[in-house]
Design an enzyme around this catalytic site. Structure first.
Site, PDB file in Angstrom:
ATOM      1  N   LYS A  75      55.523   5.453 -82.159  1.00 18.34           N
ATOM      2  CA  LYS A  75      56.769   5.465 -81.615  1.00 18.34           C
ATOM      3  C   LYS A  75      58.053   4.508 -80.643  1.00 18.34           C
ATOM      4  O   LYS A  75      58.717   4.259 -80.784  1.00 18.34           O
ATOM      5  CB  LYS A  75      57.412   6.288 -82.377  1.00 18.34           C
ATOM      6  CG  LYS A  75      56.443   6.978 -83.382  1.00 18.34           C
ATOM      7  CD  LYS A  75      56.688   8.585 -83.937  1.00 18.34           C
ATOM      8  CE  LYS A  75      56.470   9.687 -84.873  1.00 18.34           C
ATOM      9  NZ  LYS A  75      56.309  10.713 -85.898  1.00 18.34           N
ATOM     10  N   GLY A  76      57.017   4.859 -79.491  1.00 16.71           N
ATOM     11  CA  GLY A  76      57.795   5.131 -78.208  1.00 16.71           C
ATOM     12  C   GLY A  76      58.689   3.928 -77.524  1.00 16.71           C
ATOM     13  O   GLY A  76      59.835   3.757 -77.071  1.00 16.71           O
ATOM     14  N   GLU A  91      55.933  -2.312 -75.774  1.00 16.88           N
ATOM     15  CA  GLU A  91      55.005  -1.104 -75.047  1.00 16.88           C
ATOM     16  C   GLU A  91      56.798  -0.132 -74.440  1.00 16.88           C
ATOM     17  O   GLU A  91      57.986  -0.966 -73.979  1.00 16.88           O
ATOM     18  CB  GLU A  91      53.757  -0.976 -74.072  1.00 16.88           C
ATOM     19  CG  GLU A  91      53.335   0.798 -74.029  1.00 16.88           C
ATOM     20  CD  GLU A  91      53.046   1.669 -75.105  1.00 16.88           C
ATOM     21  OE1 GLU A  91      53.811   1.646 -75.805  1.00 16.88           O
ATOM     22  OE2 GLU A  91      52.133   1.500 -74.930  1.00 16.88           O
ATOM     23  N   ASP A  92      56.830   1.065 -74.553  1.00 13.81           N
ATOM     24  CA  ASP A  92      57.592   2.011 -74.031  1.00 13.81           C
ATOM     25  C   ASP A  92      57.794   2.131 -72.419  1.00 13.81           C
ATOM     26  O   ASP A  92      58.341   2.079 -71.404  1.00 13.81           O
ATOM     27  CB  ASP A  92      58.140   3.370 -74.886  1.00 13.81           C
ATOM     28  CG  ASP A  92      57.246   4.406 -74.624  1.00 13.81           C
ATOM     29  OD1 ASP A  92      55.175   3.850 -74.761  1.00 13.81           O
ATOM     30  OD2 ASP A  92      56.748   4.906 -75.192  1.00 13.81           O
ATOM     31  N   ASP A 135      51.366   4.302 -68.089  1.00 19.99           N
ATOM     32  CA  ASP A 135      51.633   4.818 -66.714  1.00 19.99           C
ATOM     33  C   ASP A 135      49.825   4.673 -66.814  1.00 19.99           C
ATOM     34  O   ASP A 135      49.515   4.198 -65.134  1.00 19.99           O
ATOM     35  CB  ASP A 135      51.081   6.298 -67.991  1.00 19.99           C
ATOM     36  CG  ASP A 135      50.714   7.882 -67.006  1.00 19.99           C
ATOM     37  OD1 ASP A 135      51.390   7.482 -65.405  1.00 19.99           O
ATOM     38  OD2 ASP A 135      50.618   8.307 -68.045  1.00 19.99           O
ATOM     39  N   PHE A 168      57.835  12.873 -65.624  1.00 17.44           N
ATOM     40  CA  PHE A 168      57.730  12.883 -66.907  1.00 17.44           C
ATOM     41  C   PHE A 168      58.693  12.497 -66.983  1.00 17.44           C
ATOM     42  O   PHE A 168      59.606  13.254 -66.711  1.00 17.44           O
ATOM     43  CB  PHE A 168      57.079  14.483 -67.652  1.00 17.44           C
ATOM     44  CG  PHE A 168      56.608  13.756 -69.036  1.00 17.44           C
ATOM     45  CD1 PHE A 168      55.490  13.718 -69.536  1.00 17.44           C
ATOM     46  CD2 PHE A 168      57.521  13.722 -69.669  1.00 17.44           C
ATOM     47  CE1 PHE A 168      55.514  13.362 -70.719  1.00 17.44           C
ATOM     48  CE2 PHE A 168      56.878  14.020 -71.143  1.00 17.44           C
ATOM     49  CZ  PHE A 168      56.011  13.354 -71.718  1.00 17.44           C
ATOM     50  N   VAL A 169      59.042  11.568 -67.756  1.00 16.54           N
ATOM     51  CA  VAL A 169      60.044  11.002 -68.429  1.00 16.54           C
ATOM     52  C   VAL A 169      60.472  10.851 -69.943  1.00 16.54           C
ATOM     53  O   VAL A 169      59.632  10.849 -70.580  1.00 16.54           O
ATOM     54  CB  VAL A 169      60.990   9.578 -67.703  1.00 16.54           C
ATOM     55  CG1 VAL A 169      60.769   9.823 -66.463  1.00 16.54           C
ATOM     56  CG2 VAL A 169      59.465   8.809 -68.403  1.00 16.54           C
ATOM     57  N   ASP A 198      59.346  10.717 -75.639  1.00 18.97           N
ATOM     58  CA  ASP A 198      59.413  11.832 -75.889  1.00 18.97           C
ATOM     59  C   ASP A 198      58.512  12.983 -75.706  1.00 18.97           C
ATOM     60  O   ASP A 198      57.789  12.480 -74.678  1.00 18.97           O
ATOM     61  CB  ASP A 198      59.135  12.155 -77.573  1.00 18.97           C
ATOM     62  CG  ASP A 198      57.460  12.150 -78.041  1.00 18.97           C
ATOM     63  OD1 ASP A 198      56.288  10.544 -77.345  1.00 18.97           O
ATOM     64  OD2 ASP A 198      56.720  12.870 -78.457  1.00 18.97           O
ATOM     65  N   ARG A 243      63.704  12.255 -78.255  1.00 18.02           N
ATOM     66  CA  ARG A 243      63.878  10.003 -78.382  1.00 18.02           C
ATOM     67  C   ARG A 243      65.388   8.894 -78.483  1.00 18.02           C
ATOM     68  O   ARG A 243      65.517   8.147 -78.050  1.00 18.02           O
ATOM     69  CB  ARG A 243      63.419   9.614 -79.208  1.00 18.02           C
ATOM     70  CG  ARG A 243      61.751   9.738 -79.568  1.00 18.02           C
ATOM     71  CD  ARG A 243      60.877   9.632 -80.598  1.00 18.02           C
ATOM     72  NE  ARG A 243      59.819   9.982 -80.607  1.00 18.02           N
ATOM     73  CZ  ARG A 243      58.315   9.652 -80.594  1.00 18.02           C
ATOM     74  NH1 ARG A 243      58.664   8.747 -79.475  1.00 18.02           N
ATOM     75  NH2 ARG A 243      56.894   9.782 -80.553  1.00 18.02           N
TER      76      ARG A 243
HETATM   77  P1  5GP Z   1      48.979   4.669 -70.678  1.00 22.61           P
HETATM   78  O1  5GP Z   1      47.710   5.568 -71.120  1.00 22.61           O
HETATM   79  O2  5GP Z   1      49.210   4.942 -69.933  1.00 22.61           O
HETATM   80  O3  5GP Z   1      48.469   6.633 -69.713  1.00 22.61           O
HETATM   81  O4  5GP Z   1      49.373   5.950 -71.407  1.00 22.61           O
HETATM   82  C1  5GP Z   1      50.550   5.698 -72.424  1.00 22.61           C
HETATM   83  C2  5GP Z   1      51.464   6.668 -73.398  1.00 22.61           C
HETATM   84  O5  5GP Z   1      51.374   8.090 -72.377  1.00 22.61           O
HETATM   85  C3  5GP Z   1      53.112   6.015 -73.269  1.00 22.61           C
HETATM   86  O6  5GP Z   1      53.215   5.629 -74.692  1.00 22.61           O
HETATM   87  C4  5GP Z   1      53.349   6.879 -74.124  1.00 22.61           C
HETATM   88  O7  5GP Z   1      53.058   7.281 -75.297  1.00 22.61           O
HETATM   89  C5  5GP Z   1      52.980   8.156 -72.794  1.00 22.61           C
HETATM   90  N1  5GP Z   1      53.205   8.949 -71.170  1.00 22.61           N
HETATM   91  C6  5GP Z   1      52.852   8.414 -70.047  1.00 22.61           C
HETATM   92  N2  5GP Z   1      53.887   8.869 -69.689  1.00 22.61           N
HETATM   93  C7  5GP Z   1      54.725   9.505 -70.287  1.00 22.61           C
HETATM   94  C8  5GP Z   1      56.363  10.118 -69.745  1.00 22.61           C
HETATM   95  O8  5GP Z   1      56.193   9.980 -68.437  1.00 22.61           O
HETATM   96  N3  5GP Z   1      56.594  10.162 -70.763  1.00 22.61           N
HETATM   97  C9  5GP Z   1      56.421  10.153 -71.716  1.00 22.61           C
HETATM   98  N4  5GP Z   1      57.739  10.622 -73.043  1.00 22.61           N
HETATM   99  N5  5GP Z   1      55.357   9.670 -72.106  1.00 22.61           N
HETATM  100  C10 5GP Z   1      54.445   9.456 -70.976  1.00 22.61           C
END
Ligand code: 5GP
Length: 185
Positions: A49-50, A106-107, A110, A159-160, A166, A172
């Site tokens: 949903k991000g 994508e939002d 990470d 963490f944002v 969210d 959100r």
């Molecule tokens: P990745 O697979 O690249 O580690 O992370 C993907 C998902 O982790 C993102 O789509 C998001 O849902 C979550 N995520 C990673 N860092 C953050 C953050 O700082 N804040 C939030 N709200 N979600 C995060």
């Protein structure tokens, strides 16, 4: 306290990217994507949903030179300690991406595990091209060597929330990206 500071959510310790900066950067991304895909038809895939707020703004920042249609996916996070980062597709595309120019929206990236796995899944369906546009990027956190072509903002390892992102389905709706005060529960 200024009126702006007063309106910041009490759970947010500081605003990392304000509304004005978000708007300006998304306008630039829209212009760049419009140039890159001018005269083509683009399948814009939002990852739920991000991405919802970013996606809506990005679509409105695309010029008439690009013909965009919209689809969505939802994926589950990779499980536990798995460094392979395999995701599960919870909601799949309605349209077939084969032969299409696909742009995944994508939002945040990470570790990169989600998008590494998602793009692998999509690439297997033989799109004509496949690129990723992320609003936020935490390049210091990578576990998979994934580099999106379009990045709104590089941010530090914090963490944002807000602007679609969210914590436990909350925050959100905040119109800015902010650092969450207590991300533990
Ligand atoms: P990745 O697979 O690249 O580690 O992370 C993907 C998902 O982790 C993102 O789509 C998001 O849902 C979550 N995520 C990673 N860092 C953050 C953050 O700082 N804040 C939030 N709200 N979600 C995060």
């Amino acid at each position: 306290m200024s009126a702006e500071a007063a309106s910041v959510h009490p759970d947010v310790s500081r605003v990392l990217i304000d509304e004005k900066a978000l708007k300006a950067r998304i306008r630039e991304l829209g212009a760049q994507i419009t140039r890159d895909y001018a005269g083509r038809r683009l399948m814009v895939v939002g990852v739920l949903k991000g991405s919802l707020i970013f996606m809506a703004d990005l679509l409105r920042a695309l010029g008439p030179e690009v013909d965009a249609d919209v689809d969505f996916m939802a994926v589950s996070s990779y499980a536990g300690t798995a460094s392979t980062g395999t995701i599960r597709v919870l909601l799949d595309l309605r349209e077939n991406p084969e032969g299409r120019d696909v742009l995944v929206v994508e939002d945040i990236v990470d570790t990169g595990l989600t998008l590494a796995s998602l793009t692998e899944t999509l690439r297997a369906r033989k799109p004509r091209s496949l690129e990723v546009c992320t609003l936020l990027d935490k390049p210091d956190c990578r576990k998979a060597p994934f580099q999106p072509k379009y990045v709104g903002f590089k941010i530090p390892n914090e963490f944002v929330v807000g602007f679609g992102l969210d914590y436990d389905e909350r925050y959100r709706q905040l119109p800015y990206v902010g650092v969450l005060r207590t991300p533990s529960k």
